[in-house]
Design a protein around this motif. Sequence first.
Motif, PDB file in Angstrom:
ATOM      1  N   GLY A  91      19.400  65.727  43.465  1.00  0.00           N
ATOM      2  CA  GLY A  91      18.942  64.487  42.854  1.00  0.00           C
ATOM      3  C   GLY A  91      18.587  64.611  41.387  1.00  0.00           C
ATOM      4  O   GLY A  91      17.488  64.226  40.974  1.00  0.00           O
ATOM      5  N   PRO A  92      19.500  65.110  40.559  1.00  0.00           N
ATOM      6  CA  PRO A  92      19.196  65.294  39.133  1.00  0.00           C
ATOM      7  C   PRO A  92      19.112  63.957  38.403  1.00  0.00           C
ATOM      8  O   PRO A  92      19.558  62.924  38.913  1.00  0.00           O
ATOM      9  CB  PRO A  92      20.378  66.119  38.632  1.00  0.00           C
ATOM     10  N   ASP A  93      18.564  63.991  37.204  1.00  0.00           N
ATOM     11  CA  ASP A  93      18.521  62.791  36.366  1.00  0.00           C
ATOM     12  C   ASP A  93      19.854  62.561  35.676  1.00  0.00           C
ATOM     13  O   ASP A  93      20.293  61.417  35.516  1.00  0.00           O
ATOM     14  CB  ASP A  93      17.416  62.931  35.312  1.00  0.00           C
ATOM     15  N   VAL A  94      20.486  63.658  35.264  1.00  0.00           N
ATOM     16  CA  VAL A  94      21.734  63.568  34.496  1.00  0.00           C
ATOM     17  C   VAL A  94      22.714  64.638  34.966  1.00  0.00           C
ATOM     18  O   VAL A  94      22.315  65.773  35.223  1.00  0.00           O
ATOM     19  CB  VAL A  94      21.476  63.747  32.981  1.00  0.00           C
ATOM     20  N   VAL A  95      23.984  64.261  35.051  1.00  0.00           N
ATOM     21  CA  VAL A  95      25.060  65.238  35.226  1.00  0.00           C
ATOM     22  C   VAL A  95      25.861  65.271  33.936  1.00  0.00           C
ATOM     23  O   VAL A  95      26.337  64.237  33.461  1.00  0.00           O
ATOM     24  CB  VAL A  95      26.008  64.872  36.385  1.00  0.00           C
ATOM     25  N   VAL A  96      25.977  66.443  33.333  1.00  0.00           N
ATOM     26  CA  VAL A  96      26.859  66.633  32.188  1.00  0.00           C
ATOM     27  C   VAL A  96      28.222  66.984  32.772  1.00  0.00           C
ATOM     28  O   VAL A  96      28.412  68.067  33.329  1.00  0.00           O
ATOM     29  CB  VAL A  96      26.345  67.750  31.256  1.00  0.00           C
ATOM     30  N   PRO A 101      23.668  56.084  46.316  1.00  0.00           N
ATOM     31  CA  PRO A 101      22.287  55.601  46.229  1.00  0.00           C
ATOM     32  C   PRO A 101      21.450  56.291  45.153  1.00  0.00           C
ATOM     33  O   PRO A 101      20.408  55.779  44.756  1.00  0.00           O
ATOM     34  CB  PRO A 101      21.730  55.914  47.626  1.00  0.00           C
ATOM     35  N   ALA A 102      21.901  57.434  44.673  1.00  0.00           N
ATOM     36  CA  ALA A 102      21.116  58.172  43.685  1.00  0.00           C
ATOM     37  C   ALA A 102      21.072  57.428  42.353  1.00  0.00           C
ATOM     38  O   ALA A 102      21.964  56.646  42.018  1.00  0.00           O
ATOM     39  CB  ALA A 102      21.713  59.558  43.478  1.00  0.00           C
ATOM     40  N   THR A 103      20.020  57.657  41.591  1.00  0.00           N
ATOM     41  CA  THR A 103      19.886  57.034  40.267  1.00  0.00           C
ATOM     42  C   THR A 103      20.413  57.953  39.169  1.00  0.00           C
ATOM     43  O   THR A 103      20.207  57.696  37.987  1.00  0.00           O
ATOM     44  CB  THR A 103      18.414  56.701  39.986  1.00  0.00           C
ATOM     45  N   THR A 104      21.107  58.995  39.573  1.00  0.00           N
ATOM     46  CA  THR A 104      21.657  59.952  38.611  1.00  0.00           C
ATOM     47  C   THR A 104      22.629  59.270  37.657  1.00  0.00           C
ATOM     48  O   THR A 104      23.451  58.451  38.059  1.00  0.00           O
ATOM     49  CB  THR A 104      22.401  61.072  39.362  1.00  0.00           C
ATOM     50  N   ARG A 105      22.518  59.622  36.386  1.00  0.00           N
ATOM     51  CA  ARG A 105      23.417  59.092  35.375  1.00  0.00           C
ATOM     52  C   ARG A 105      24.363  60.198  34.917  1.00  0.00           C
ATOM     53  O   ARG A 105      24.024  61.386  34.980  1.00  0.00           O
ATOM     54  CB  ARG A 105      22.610  58.533  34.205  1.00  0.00           C
ATOM     55  N   VAL A 106      25.543  59.799  34.483  1.00  0.00           N
ATOM     56  CA  VAL A 106      26.580  60.762  34.123  1.00  0.00           C
ATOM     57  C   VAL A 106      26.874  60.690  32.630  1.00  0.00           C
ATOM     58  O   VAL A 106      27.124  59.621  32.079  1.00  0.00           O
ATOM     59  CB  VAL A 106      27.880  60.510  34.916  1.00  0.00           C
ATOM     60  N   GLY A 123      31.781  54.364  35.703  1.00  0.00           N
ATOM     61  CA  GLY A 123      30.325  54.201  35.620  1.00  0.00           C
ATOM     62  C   GLY A 123      29.593  55.211  34.771  1.00  0.00           C
ATOM     63  O   GLY A 123      28.361  55.300  34.845  1.00  0.00           O
ATOM     64  N   ALA A 124      30.315  55.975  33.950  1.00  0.00           N
ATOM     65  CA  ALA A 124      29.634  56.926  33.067  1.00  0.00           C
ATOM     66  C   ALA A 124      28.726  56.193  32.086  1.00  0.00           C
ATOM     67  O   ALA A 124      29.024  55.086  31.651  1.00  0.00           O
ATOM     68  CB  ALA A 124      30.663  57.762  32.308  1.00  0.00           C
ATOM     69  N   SER A 125      27.622  56.816  31.751  1.00  0.00           N
ATOM     70  CA  SER A 125      26.652  56.210  30.834  1.00  0.00           C
ATOM     71  C   SER A 125      26.799  56.698  29.405  1.00  0.00           C
ATOM     72  O   SER A 125      26.138  56.175  28.509  1.00  0.00           O
ATOM     73  CB  SER A 125      25.225  56.510  31.312  1.00  0.00           C
ATOM     74  N   ILE A 144      21.699  63.957  26.100  1.00  0.00           N
ATOM     75  CA  ILE A 144      21.178  64.086  27.459  1.00  0.00           C
ATOM     76  C   ILE A 144      19.876  63.302  27.603  1.00  0.00           C
ATOM     77  O   ILE A 144      19.659  62.579  28.585  1.00  0.00           O
ATOM     78  CB  ILE A 144      20.958  65.573  27.815  1.00  0.00           C
ATOM     79  N   ARG A 145      19.011  63.406  26.616  1.00  0.00           N
ATOM     80  CA  ARG A 145      17.727  62.696  26.659  1.00  0.00           C
ATOM     81  C   ARG A 145      17.919  61.181  26.607  1.00  0.00           C
ATOM     82  O   ARG A 145      17.234  60.434  27.304  1.00  0.00           O
ATOM     83  CB  ARG A 145      16.838  63.170  25.520  1.00  0.00           C
ATOM     84  N   VAL A 146      18.848  60.743  25.768  1.00  0.00           N
ATOM     85  CA  VAL A 146      19.105  59.305  25.642  1.00  0.00           C
ATOM     86  C   VAL A 146      19.580  58.721  26.966  1.00  0.00           C
ATOM     87  O   VAL A 146      19.098  57.682  27.426  1.00  0.00           O
ATOM     88  CB  VAL A 146      20.159  59.045  24.534  1.00  0.00           C
ATOM     89  N   VAL A 147      20.532  59.393  27.592  1.00  0.00           N
ATOM     90  CA  VAL A 147      21.070  58.907  28.859  1.00  0.00           C
ATOM     91  C   VAL A 147      20.013  58.971  29.955  1.00  0.00           C
ATOM     92  O   VAL A 147      19.890  58.056  30.776  1.00  0.00           O
ATOM     93  CB  VAL A 147      22.328  59.715  29.247  1.00  0.00           C
ATOM     94  N   ALA A 148      19.219  60.028  29.971  1.00  0.00           N
ATOM     95  CA  ALA A 148      18.163  60.154  30.980  1.00  0.00           C
ATOM     96  C   ALA A 148      17.139  59.037  30.849  1.00  0.00           C
ATOM     97  O   ALA A 148      16.549  58.594  31.847  1.00  0.00           O
ATOM     98  CB  ALA A 148      17.469  61.510  30.852  1.00  0.00           C
ATOM     99  N   ALA A 149      16.933  58.558  29.624  1.00  0.00           N
ATOM    100  CA  ALA A 149      15.954  57.500  29.384  1.00  0.00           C
ATOM    101  C   ALA A 149      16.470  56.122  29.786  1.00  0.00           C
ATOM    102  O   ALA A 149      15.742  55.134  29.699  1.00  0.00           O
ATOM    103  CB  ALA A 149      15.550  57.489  27.917  1.00  0.00           C
ATOM    104  N   GLY A 150      17.734  56.062  30.215  1.00  0.00           N
ATOM    105  CA  GLY A 150      18.269  54.795  30.687  1.00  0.00           C
ATOM    106  C   GLY A 150      19.140  54.069  29.688  1.00  0.00           C
ATOM    107  O   GLY A 150      19.594  52.959  29.948  1.00  0.00           O
ATOM    108  N   ASP A 151      19.377  54.674  28.536  1.00  0.00           N
ATOM    109  CA  ASP A 151      20.249  54.047  27.553  1.00  0.00           C
ATOM    110  C   ASP A 151      21.649  54.610  27.722  1.00  0.00           C
ATOM    111  O   ASP A 151      21.904  55.458  28.567  1.00  0.00           O
ATOM    112  CB  ASP A 151      19.717  54.309  26.140  1.00  0.00           C
TER     113      ASP A 151
END
Length: 220
Positions: free
Chosen positions: A48-53, A74-79, A98-100, A116-123
């Motif tokens: 359940g990571p926050d971000v996948v690079v 269902p995970a909230t992980t962003r790519v 669906g990549a962010s 990585i930080r930007v994407v993790a923050a939801g942007d």
Amino acid sequence: MTVRVVLADDQPLVRSGLRVLMADHSDLEVVGEAATGAEAVQLVSDTGPDVVVMDIRMPGMDGIEATRLITAGPATTRVLVLTTFDEDDHVYGALRAGASGFMVKDMALDDILAAIRVVAAGDALIAPGVTRRLIADFVGRPAPAPEHSPRPVEGITEREREVLTLVGRGRSNAEIAEDLFITVATAKSHVSRLLTKLGARDRVQLVITAYETGLVTLPR
């Protein structure tokens, strides 16, 4: 808050380099590494990571399919896609998957961490210099057969339509504020309302909407 990251790339040296880089930053933690898309999907389920690079070209399941499975789950992980853009003509597919965000492998290391930080923050983030070429590649190719016909942009105000057009042109919130003579906070509020009204996951999907509905077109 610590950002938990999975590194998905079939090149061990790339994964190792990113892991070493992140080890010096207490707000970033590598929770797993994957050499294939299938391994990345499984790691997301397990950790359940926050971000996948995510690299695109990997053996077996590629990064685009892995991104699609991860963002549909269902995970909230962003790519955050990592690519050698000049060589990879499949980047546009990651938009639809669906990549962010997108970054290129020759970016400065600090820029990669910032992404990585930007994407993790939801942007959402697209590497500087890639935006126009990426969008050109995306809109110039036929989309896979859609399950539903494209819907017009309905239920938004005229001001929101203006904001959506500027987002589609790659403008930042600060630039939108300057163009429309509004505050940055107001521009951000308009973008947030667009995300909600259009059911968009992030800013990248707003860009897609702007092009697919004809609000923004590429010069001929």
